[in-house]
Design a protein around this motif. Structure first.
Motif, short mmCIF file in Angstrom:
data_model
loop_
_atom_site.label_atom_id
_atom_site.label_comp_id
_atom_site.label_asym_id
_atom_site.label_seq_id
_atom_site.Cartn_x
_atom_site.Cartn_y
_atom_site.Cartn_z
N ALA A 142 0.83 -1.21 0.00
CA ALA A 142 0.00 0.00 0.00
C ALA A 142 0.86 1.26 0.00
N ARG A 165 -7.93 5.53 -15.02
CA ARG A 165 -8.78 4.95 -13.98
C ARG A 165 -8.94 3.44 -14.12
N TYR A 205 -6.44 1.41 -12.15
CA TYR A 205 -6.58 1.33 -10.70
C TYR A 205 -7.75 0.46 -10.27
N LEU A 265 -7.44 -1.90 -7.32
CA LEU A 265 -7.33 -1.40 -5.96
C LEU A 265 -8.63 -1.55 -5.18
N SER A 266 -9.76 -1.63 -5.87
CA SER A 266 -11.03 -1.74 -5.17
C SER A 266 -11.12 -3.05 -4.38
N GLU A 302 -8.61 -4.31 -2.77
CA GLU A 302 -7.64 -4.23 -1.67
C GLU A 302 -7.87 -2.94 -0.89
N PRO A 303 -8.72 -2.98 0.16
CA PRO A 303 -9.07 -1.76 0.88
C PRO A 303 -7.87 -1.00 1.46
N TYR A 356 -6.29 0.89 -1.33
CA TYR A 356 -7.17 1.98 -1.76
C TYR A 356 -7.05 3.17 -0.80
N VAL A 402 -3.71 4.92 -1.35
CA VAL A 402 -3.71 5.70 -2.59
C VAL A 402 -4.53 6.97 -2.41
N GLN A 403 -5.68 6.85 -1.76
CA GLN A 403 -6.51 8.03 -1.51
C GLN A 403 -5.76 9.03 -0.62
N GLY A 440 -13.23 11.77 -6.69
CA GLY A 440 -13.49 10.32 -6.65
C GLY A 440 -14.86 9.97 -7.20
#
Length: 179
Positions: free
Chosen positions: A57, A96, A99, A102-103, A105-106, A109, A112-113, A148
């Protein structure tokens, strides 16, 4: 070994790992988005990976920061206007699909956020150097949230330039109050 040569090695290793992530994202070979596969691509050992990044991450966060800084560096406009935000929106929208993994893998995510919000805080602070740090963080969080949702929508939405201008005007009003 001198500090300078150690710094060069650290920079080179970190860059090799970021490049490896970018290659995997561009190829859509998300099964290779593992520490072992990235170490192989970057030609480093697993222990070396952990010397530079505590987790996957964290590496993904560094990759996002690198891509956003690269977008900004490629621009030929002032760093304190909505154009920087529009360029980031254009790039994120174009990438997008990269990525999508990534959804699942919380933790990644969230990292990244957070990297994106940190990058935005820096841009807000450059544009409004006298703004309160809490206000800059507030503005960046709002921008990230709206962006987002914008990225997740496929129809009936403003262009990157229109959204950037709206966000810039809204946040300028907030930040100038704290200036």
């Amino acid at each position: 070994m001198s500090t300078t040569s150690a710094d060069v090695r650290v920079s080179r290793t970190r860059a090799a790992l970021v490049t490896a992530v970018e290659e995997v994202l561009e190829q859509g070979s998300w099964a290779e988005l593992t520490i072992g596969a990235l170490c192989t691509r970057a030609r480093i050992s697993r222990p070396t990976f952990y010397q530079h990044f505590p987790s996957m991450a964290d590496l993904l966060g560094a990759t996002i920061r690198h891509r956003l800084d690269q977008t900004r560096a490629e621009m030929c406009v002032p760093a304190d206007g909505p154009e920087v935000l529009a360029a980031a929106l254009v790039r994120l929208h174009a990438e997008r699909g990269q990525y999508a993994c990534l959804s699942a893998e919380p933790t990644a995510y969230v990292q990244v956020q957070a990297a994106f919000e940190d990058w935005l805080v820096g841009r807000v602070q450059e544009a409004f150097p006298h703004a309160d740090p809490v206000a800059a963080s507030y503005a960046a969080g709002g921008i990230a949230r709206v962006m987002g949702r914008w990225l997740a929508t496929d129809s009936d939405r403003p262009t990157p330039e229109e959204l950037a201008r709206s966000l810039w005007l809204l946040n300028r009003a907030v930040l100038e109050l704290t200036d």
